[in-house]
Design a protein around this motif. Structure first.
Motif, PDB file in Angstrom:
ATOM      1  N   ILE A 136       0.904  -1.176   0.073  1.00  0.00           N
ATOM      2  CA  ILE A 136       0.136   0.050  -0.170  1.00  0.00           C
ATOM      3  C   ILE A 136       0.874   1.287  -0.197  1.00  0.00           C
ATOM      4  CG2 ILE A 136      -0.419   0.134   2.320  1.00  0.00           C
ATOM      5  CD1 ILE A 136      -2.837   1.055  -0.199  1.00  0.00           C
ATOM      6  N   PHE A 137       1.953   1.337   0.754  1.00  0.00           N
ATOM      7  CA  PHE A 137       2.922   2.384   0.766  1.00  0.00           C
ATOM      8  C   PHE A 137       3.485   2.639  -0.547  1.00  0.00           C
ATOM      9  CE2 PHE A 137       5.290   5.630   2.961  1.00  0.00           C
ATOM     10  CZ  PHE A 137       6.507   5.702   2.350  1.00  0.00           C
ATOM     11  N   GLU A 138       3.684   1.815  -1.140  1.00  0.00           N
ATOM     12  CA  GLU A 138       4.522   1.949  -2.398  1.00  0.00           C
ATOM     13  C   GLU A 138       3.565   2.199  -3.562  1.00  0.00           C
ATOM     14  OE1 GLU A 138       8.360  -1.294  -2.250  1.00  0.00           O
ATOM     15  OE2 GLU A 138       6.642  -1.676  -3.606  1.00  0.00           O
ATOM     16  N   TYR A 139       2.056   1.679  -3.502  1.00  0.00           N
ATOM     17  CA  TYR A 139       1.115   2.104  -4.329  1.00  0.00           C
ATOM     18  C   TYR A 139       0.882   3.637  -4.205  1.00  0.00           C
ATOM     19  CZ  TYR A 139      -3.352   2.099  -6.703  1.00  0.00           C
ATOM     20  OH  TYR A 139      -4.339   2.195  -7.716  1.00  0.00           O
ATOM     21  N   ILE A 140       0.850   4.113  -3.056  1.00  0.00           N
ATOM     22  CA  ILE A 140       0.199   5.442  -2.900  1.00  0.00           C
ATOM     23  C   ILE A 140       1.558   6.317  -3.345  1.00  0.00           C
ATOM     24  CG2 ILE A 140      -0.092   7.196  -0.995  1.00  0.00           C
ATOM     25  CD1 ILE A 140      -1.896   5.018   0.273  1.00  0.00           C
ATOM     26  N   VAL A 141       2.784   6.010  -3.058  1.00  0.00           N
ATOM     27  CA  VAL A 141       3.820   6.819  -3.468  1.00  0.00           C
ATOM     28  C   VAL A 141       4.084   7.155  -5.011  1.00  0.00           C
ATOM     29  CG1 VAL A 141       6.197   6.969  -3.466  1.00  0.00           C
ATOM     30  CG2 VAL A 141       5.356   6.770  -1.211  1.00  0.00           C
ATOM     31  N   GLU A 191      -9.074  -5.584   2.672  1.00  0.00           N
ATOM     32  CA  GLU A 191     -10.372  -4.682   2.227  1.00  0.00           C
ATOM     33  C   GLU A 191      -9.888  -3.474   2.490  1.00  0.00           C
ATOM     34  OE1 GLU A 191     -14.257  -3.762   0.740  1.00  0.00           O
ATOM     35  OE2 GLU A 191     -12.791  -5.426   0.573  1.00  0.00           O
ATOM     36  N   PHE A 192      -9.084  -2.894   3.430  1.00  0.00           N
ATOM     37  CA  PHE A 192      -8.544  -1.503   3.631  1.00  0.00           C
ATOM     38  C   PHE A 192      -7.831  -1.138   2.309  1.00  0.00           C
ATOM     39  CE2 PHE A 192      -5.369   1.303   5.296  1.00  0.00           C
ATOM     40  CZ  PHE A 192      -5.980   2.450   5.630  1.00  0.00           C
ATOM     41  N   ILE A 193      -6.978  -2.165   1.962  1.00  0.00           N
ATOM     42  CA  ILE A 193      -5.970  -1.893   1.093  1.00  0.00           C
ATOM     43  C   ILE A 193      -6.687  -1.595  -0.272  1.00  0.00           C
ATOM     44  CG2 ILE A 193      -4.184  -2.784  -0.383  1.00  0.00           C
ATOM     45  CD1 ILE A 193      -2.858  -3.899   2.121  1.00  0.00           C
ATOM     46  N   ARG A 194      -7.671  -2.654  -0.511  1.00  0.00           N
ATOM     47  CA  ARG A 194      -8.382  -2.569  -1.823  1.00  0.00           C
ATOM     48  C   ARG A 194      -9.110  -1.132  -2.024  1.00  0.00           C
ATOM     49  NH1 ARG A 194     -13.141  -2.702  -3.664  1.00  0.00           N
ATOM     50  NH2 ARG A 194     -14.328  -2.905  -1.565  1.00  0.00           N
ATOM     51  N   LEU A 195      -9.721  -0.588  -0.758  1.00  0.00           N
ATOM     52  CA  LEU A 195     -10.282   0.778  -0.554  1.00  0.00           C
ATOM     53  C   LEU A 195      -9.234   1.876  -1.039  1.00  0.00           C
ATOM     54  CD1 LEU A 195     -12.967   0.039   1.972  1.00  0.00           C
ATOM     55  CD2 LEU A 195     -13.301   0.186  -0.517  1.00  0.00           C
ATOM     56  N   ILE A 196      -8.272   1.638  -0.289  1.00  0.00           N
ATOM     57  CA  ILE A 196      -7.301   2.815  -0.334  1.00  0.00           C
ATOM     58  C   ILE A 196      -6.834   2.807  -1.929  1.00  0.00           C
ATOM     59  CG2 ILE A 196      -4.781   3.533   0.189  1.00  0.00           C
ATOM     60  CD1 ILE A 196      -6.773   4.139   2.299  1.00  0.00           C
ATOM     61  N   LYS A 197      -6.578   1.768  -2.351  1.00  0.00           N
ATOM     62  CA  LYS A 197      -5.880   1.714  -3.975  1.00  0.00           C
ATOM     63  C   LYS A 197      -7.269   2.327  -4.757  1.00  0.00           C
ATOM     64  CE  LYS A 197      -2.754  -2.009  -4.111  1.00  0.00           C
ATOM     65  NZ  LYS A 197      -2.653  -3.332  -4.621  1.00  0.00           N
ATOM     66  N   LEU A 198      -8.386   2.069  -4.547  1.00  0.00           N
ATOM     67  CA  LEU A 198      -9.803   2.437  -5.452  1.00  0.00           C
ATOM     68  C   LEU A 198      -9.601   4.262  -4.961  1.00  0.00           C
ATOM     69  CD1 LEU A 198     -12.145   1.991  -6.931  1.00  0.00           C
ATOM     70  CD2 LEU A 198     -13.400   1.773  -4.991  1.00  0.00           C
ATOM     71  N   ILE A 199      -9.481   4.621  -4.050  1.00  0.00           N
ATOM     72  CA  ILE A 199      -9.534   6.053  -3.555  1.00  0.00           C
ATOM     73  C   ILE A 199      -8.462   6.851  -4.343  1.00  0.00           C
ATOM     74  CG2 ILE A 199      -9.192   7.872  -1.835  1.00  0.00           C
ATOM     75  CD1 ILE A 199     -10.661   5.612  -0.137  1.00  0.00           C
ATOM     76  N   VAL A 200      -7.214   6.197  -4.396  1.00  0.00           N
ATOM     77  CA  VAL A 200      -5.984   6.781  -4.732  1.00  0.00           C
ATOM     78  C   VAL A 200      -6.240   6.760  -6.401  1.00  0.00           C
ATOM     79  CG1 VAL A 200      -3.593   6.901  -5.216  1.00  0.00           C
ATOM     80  CG2 VAL A 200      -4.520   6.567  -2.876  1.00  0.00           C
ATOM     81  N   SER A 201      -6.741   5.781  -6.812  1.00  0.00           N
ATOM     82  CA  SER A 201      -6.786   5.698  -8.339  1.00  0.00           C
ATOM     83  C   SER A 201      -7.913   6.740  -9.000  1.00  0.00           C
ATOM     84  CB  SER A 201      -7.112   4.368  -8.862  1.00  0.00           C
ATOM     85  OG  SER A 201      -8.524   3.863  -8.386  1.00  0.00           O
ATOM     86  N   LYS A 202      -8.865   7.071  -8.037  1.00  0.00           N
ATOM     87  CA  LYS A 202      -9.799   8.055  -8.566  1.00  0.00           C
ATOM     88  C   LYS A 202      -9.290   9.487  -8.317  1.00  0.00           C
ATOM     89  CE  LYS A 202     -13.647   4.424  -8.152  1.00  0.00           C
ATOM     90  NZ  LYS A 202     -14.075   4.710  -9.463  1.00  0.00           N
ATOM     91  N   SER A 203      -8.574   9.736  -7.607  1.00  0.00           N
ATOM     92  CA  SER A 203      -8.015  11.324  -7.283  1.00  0.00           C
ATOM     93  C   SER A 203      -6.829  11.575  -8.177  1.00  0.00           C
ATOM     94  CB  SER A 203      -7.459  10.834  -5.809  1.00  0.00           C
ATOM     95  OG  SER A 203      -6.454  10.361  -5.445  1.00  0.00           O
TER      96      SER A 203
END
Length: 136
Positions: free
Chosen positions: A10-15, A124-136
């Protein structure tokens, strides 16, 4: 469950997906962390114009941040050998180590958050964070 692997994911995905904020805390002025992240991703160095575009700030703001980072020994600027009008910015070994330390701090913090959840909720948290970041 390996929470550290999930935290790293998740950290690498967000960065990689999210441009860093110019409002960083600590001993680093506005934009310095963003510059270091950009330089860390571009091992061959970049121009200050590229940094300005990457961070969506003026070249003057980039110049101020670069001056501060140079004083801290985290970046160096060199004249381009093929075009003497260009200056290329590189992250130093100290800058790389600083980024490794910050990365490890971020992974540890993310892991501590994920450990508060059970395996299903963490995924599920990771899935949701990825979804949020991909839409921002």
């Amino acid at each position: 469950m390996d929470y550290k692997t999930l935290a790293t994911e998740i950290f690498e995905y967000i960065v990689k997906k999210h441009k860093p904020s110019l409002e960083e805390r600590g001993h680093y002025s506005r934009g310095e962390m963003g510059i270091l992240i950009c330089l860390n991703l571009n091992k061959g160095g970049v121009t200050s114009g590229h940094l300005s575009e990457y961070l969506s700030v003026s070249t003057g703001r980039v110049a101020t941040a670069l001056k501060s980072l140079e004083k801290k020994g985290l970046v160096v600027r060199h004249t381009d050998v093929t075009d003497k009008r260009k200056v290329i910015v590189f992250i130093t070994d100290s800058g790389k180590q600083f980024m490794i330390d910050k990365y490890n701090e971020g992974i540890a913090w993310t892991e501590s958050i994920l450990r508060k959840l059970d395996e299903q909720d963490a995924k599920e948290f990771i899935r949701l964070i990825k979804l949020i970041v991909s839409k921002s």
